[in-house]
Design a protein around this motif. Structure first.
Motif, PDB file in Angstrom:
ATOM      1  N   TRP A 347      10.373  -2.012  -3.252  1.00  0.00           N
ATOM      2  CA  TRP A 347      11.365  -2.834  -2.543  1.00  0.00           C
ATOM      3  C   TRP A 347      11.450  -4.178  -3.240  1.00  0.00           C
ATOM      4  O   TRP A 347      10.420  -4.760  -3.606  1.00  0.00           O
ATOM      5  CB  TRP A 347      10.928  -2.985  -1.085  1.00  0.00           C
ATOM      6  CG  TRP A 347      11.857  -3.744  -0.194  1.00  0.00           C
ATOM      7  CD1 TRP A 347      13.119  -3.396   0.190  1.00  0.00           C
ATOM      8  CD2 TRP A 347      11.576  -4.994   0.442  1.00  0.00           C
ATOM      9  NE1 TRP A 347      13.639  -4.340   1.043  1.00  0.00           N
ATOM     10  CE2 TRP A 347      12.720  -5.337   1.211  1.00  0.00           C
ATOM     11  CE3 TRP A 347      10.482  -5.855   0.454  1.00  0.00           C
ATOM     12  CZ2 TRP A 347      12.781  -6.503   1.973  1.00  0.00           C
ATOM     13  CZ3 TRP A 347      10.540  -7.020   1.204  1.00  0.00           C
ATOM     14  CH2 TRP A 347      11.687  -7.326   1.964  1.00  0.00           C
ATOM     15  N   ALA A 401      13.384  -4.589   5.218  1.00  0.00           N
ATOM     16  CA  ALA A 401      12.032  -4.021   5.185  1.00  0.00           C
ATOM     17  C   ALA A 401      11.730  -3.238   6.458  1.00  0.00           C
ATOM     18  O   ALA A 401      11.231  -2.101   6.411  1.00  0.00           O
ATOM     19  CB  ALA A 401      11.007  -5.136   4.989  1.00  0.00           C
ATOM     20  N   LEU A 413       5.645  -0.303   1.723  1.00  0.00           N
ATOM     21  CA  LEU A 413       6.535  -0.895   0.731  1.00  0.00           C
ATOM     22  C   LEU A 413       5.685  -1.525  -0.358  1.00  0.00           C
ATOM     23  O   LEU A 413       4.667  -2.180  -0.077  1.00  0.00           O
ATOM     24  CB  LEU A 413       7.431  -1.960   1.352  1.00  0.00           C
ATOM     25  CG  LEU A 413       8.365  -1.506   2.479  1.00  0.00           C
ATOM     26  CD1 LEU A 413       9.083  -2.719   3.075  1.00  0.00           C
ATOM     27  CD2 LEU A 413       9.376  -0.480   1.996  1.00  0.00           C
TER      28      LEU A 413
END
Length: 739
Positions: A347, A401, A413
């Motif tokens: 991410w 997120a 992540l």
């Protein structure tokens, strides 16, 4: 009976000229329902329509139709209905007749409190408010659109449903938060759309994709797609209930890093890309067979440029259309969990690309980014840096997120390029960066954002893990925020990777003079919770493959890599290995190709693959190899000073498990009668010998194990004499489970 018209009802407001010219910032003040005593004036804007009629609902009889009066050839139509009467339009086009509710008949859509908390940066779920959401309002089905563009003069939704005409569906501005909204009746999931934004100076910006879109067209197309709000029918309750234990610092964690597009090309066709269904059939069984606990996917958030591998993401809420639709992605995650695999996503909150349809200069101003290029531009990647000091930008990133963790049940992540976020002078020359308010180089706004991100995730998804790719010595990356840390669960150990790769690439003749490159990692090995990573970055950018970087002839290259991987698996820290490394792929990774699966016809490649699988299964079977990864009591050097032989030995311990002893001969010479200390007596099994014939080795070893002798050595009361195979690791334990 002749109906009498009051011509005063058909006078257009003064601002109508701006509406017709596409400059109106308040279309609801002109269009829709406006009371005039006993009747409501209805104004509509349908350019290119042949005629427009009002269909008025009556309580005790059939609906009545009324013609709307056109205002010259402007596309504006005006009619009246009884006060409060329900109505819709019947629009006659050149080739069709359309029945449509009036998008300007609906009042404010978004909750005032949600808007206030968004503008203050305390709304961590703005994706529930912004973007495109199919819904029913007052019995009418349609889609609610909303977008943050506080400095725009006018914002419209455009799409196939209005022939991409920005005058047709201009939005209402909710002034306090700078959010624009509109409900468009009669459309639903699957519609293509963008936002047409006019800057304050009256110039039209390039058509913008929705920052909160949950799906998009497949690149190179760039339109956003309306997605249903229907949730996937998950069946992973068992996994979710066990997830916290599977991802704790004491758990065995071994991560297979995958670039989805180039893991395997369907049918070997370089022009085809695997779908989530393909990966469910092939990747999941493979990762399970190999013994990995997790799959980590390079960014699958929608991105325009394939050559960025996903690290220049624009659609932070949308799984890439390259591999299928969002429900298919959810089904892939569900299948991973059913197979006992966790899923980690890369991410990227550090930067975003400057594509004109994206976030750059979104409303005619530097909205998501910084205006000053010394703060807002990454020179290395020619990308833009998020303005971490802005409440709405932080909310945008945090909600992304949370969305992956909550909506898609993602298990963790891996936050990319954290170092570039922490330092204002990251990869910048003197004079090309702006100090913080204290005159320092630390990016205080980014640090605050990271801490807030991790605190919010810890509170709302406490069993998810957040991993930092952080390459500096920033203190406390994995310490909690109350302790002054950044709050990550784990951190990639970039120093360990750099030092040990430097060592293993050396000619074995000189390795004895560089033992510190192996030893140094343990000086700080428990200062953070680490992941030992051999990632995609180590097999690209001209670095070559791992096996190609090993010294020696073809056999020795493979022996060196086998020993290095065994060293990694027996070293404290969780493990990550990029795809292709498990088969000692000969060539550097190519994102346009696929893993060289044909190479498995080579016994040395197949042997490497088997070794990695055995290391994974062994790590799970022995608590000593994972339970104390983050505890210094779980590790002890036995030999770290044998300069002449370049041999290392160490012991691993667990509170409730048997010890494991590891011996690494880093030279191509066989060492006979080499004495090593042991923590206990009895028979010690040779659990893994990387020189075994099954791995492509010479099969030199100790016949499956040795008996400990009561001769104190290396600080232990027991020891044994070993035959050390060339360029090999021996893994010994008094317990031999089935692996």
């Amino acid at each position: 009976m002749t109906r009498r018209y009051d011509d005063s009802l058909y006078i257009v407001p003064e601002q109508t000229g701006d509406l017709l010219a596409g400059r109106c910032s308040d279309p609801f003040s002109i269009l829709g329902r406006h009371n005039a005593g006993k009747v409501d004036i209805i104004r509509a804007f349908y350019p290119d329509a042949a005629k427009v009629r009002l269909v008025v609902q009556r309580p005790r009889s059939a609906p009545a139709e009324r013609a709307m009066r056109p205002v010259d050839d402007t596309g504006m139509y005006i009619g009246t209905v009884p006060q409060g009467a329900h109505y819709h339009f019947r629009i006659t086009w050149a080739d069709a007749v359309e029945e449509a509710a009036d998008p300007y008949s609906f009042g404010p859509l978004l909750d005032e409190e949600d808007l206030n908390t968004f503008s203050k940066g305390i709304n961590h779920h703005p994706e529930r408010m912004l973007g495109a959401h199919p819904m029913m309002i007052d019995g009418v089905e349609g889609v609610r659109f909303s977008v943050w563009a506080p400095n725009a003069r006018r914002v419209s939704v455009i799409g196939d449903f209005n022939i991409w005409d920005g005058r047709r569906h201009s939005m209402r501005l909710r002034h306090a938060a700078g959010v624009w909204e509109i409900f468009i009746p009669g459309i639903g999931a699957g519609e293509r759309y963008k936002f047409e934004i006019m800057a304050k100076n009256g110039s039209l910006l390039p058509q913008k994709a929705d920052p909160f879109a949950r799906f998009s067209e497949r690149p190179p197309a760039t339109a956003s797609l309306v997605m249903s709000d229907t949730r996937f029918a998950w069946s992973d309750d068992a996994w979710m209930g066990e997830r916290a234990g599977r991802q704790s610092p004491e758990a065995p964690i071994s991560i297979y890093e995958v670039h989805v597009s180039s893991w395997r090309r369907p049918g070997g066709d370089p022009d085809r890309t695997a779908t989530w269904n393909d990966l469910t059939r092939e990747l999941i069984p493979y990762a399970v067979k190999m013994g990995f606990t997790h799959i980590e996917l390079l960014p699958i958030m929608e991105y325009p440029f394939g050559g960025s591998w996903g690290y220049q993401s624009l659609g932070l809420f949308a799984p890439s259309a390259r591999h299928g639709k969002p429900p298919e992605f959810a089904a892939f995650i569900n299948a991973c969990h059913a197979a006992g695999l966790g899923v980690i996503l890369d991410w990227v909150p550090a930067h975003f690309p400057n594509d004109v349809h994206g976030l750059a200069c979104f409303d005619g101003t530097a909205l998501f980014e910084h205006m000053d290029p010394r703060e807002g531009v990454h020179r290395d990647w020619n990308t833009l840096i998020y303005n971490f000091g802005r409440h709405e930008v932080r909310a945008f990133l945090i909600s992304s997120a949370l969305m992956w963790l909550e909506r898609y049940h993602i298990d963790g992540l891996r936050v990319d390029a954290v170092a570039s976020m922490l330092y204002r002078d990251y990869s910048r020359v003197e004079g090309d960066w702006v100090p913080n308010v204290h005159g320092g180089r630390e990016n205080l706004e980014a640090v605050s954002f990271i801490r807030e991100l991790n605190d919010v995730i810890t509170r709302e998804v406490p069993d998810a893990i957040i991993i930092a790719e952080e390459s500096t010595a920033w203190p406390g990356v994995t310490h909690t925020t109350p302790e002054g840390g950044l709050g990550f669960s784990f951190k990639w150990n970039m120093g360990w990777m750099h030092d040990t790769l430097t060592f293993i690439q050396r000619d074995p003749l000189w390795r004895g003079y560089h033992l510190s490159e192996i030893l140094f990692g343990m000086h700080y090995g428990f200062s953070e919770r680490f992941v030992l990573s051999l990632s995609h970055d180590e097999v690209t950018h001209g670095k070559g493959s791992l096996v190609a970087r090993m010294p020696g002839d073809y056999w020795q290259k493979h022996a060196n890599l086998r020993s290095y991987l065994a060293f990694m698996w027996c070293h404290p820290g969780k493990k990550l290995l990029f795809m292709g490394c498990e088969i000692a792929q000969q060539h550097e990774w190519n994102h346009d190709g696929e893993v060289d699966w044909v190479a498995l016809n080579d016994p040395l490649k197949a042997g490497m693959q088997r070794l990695v699988a055995d290391l994974n299964h062994m790590m799970r079977a022995y608590p000593a190899l994972h339970e104390a990864d983050c505890d210094p009591r779980g590790f002890s050097w036995l030999i770290g000073d044998d300069v002449s032989n370049a041999v290392f030995a160490w012991a691993r311990f667990a509170p409730n498990g048997v010890p494991v002893v590891v011996v690494w001969n880093t030279t191509p010479l066989v060492r006979h009668q080499y004495r090593v200390g042991l923590p206990s007596g009895g028979y010690w099994h040779e659990v893994i010998n990387t020189d075994g014939e099954i791995y492509g080795g010479s099969n030199t070893g100790n016949g499956g194990g040795v008996n400990a002798q009561g001769q104190p050595t290396h600080g232990c009361n027991w020891s044994c004499e070993l035959t050390l195979p060339p360029l090999a690791v021996l893994i010994l334990s008094p317990f031999l489970p089935e692996v």
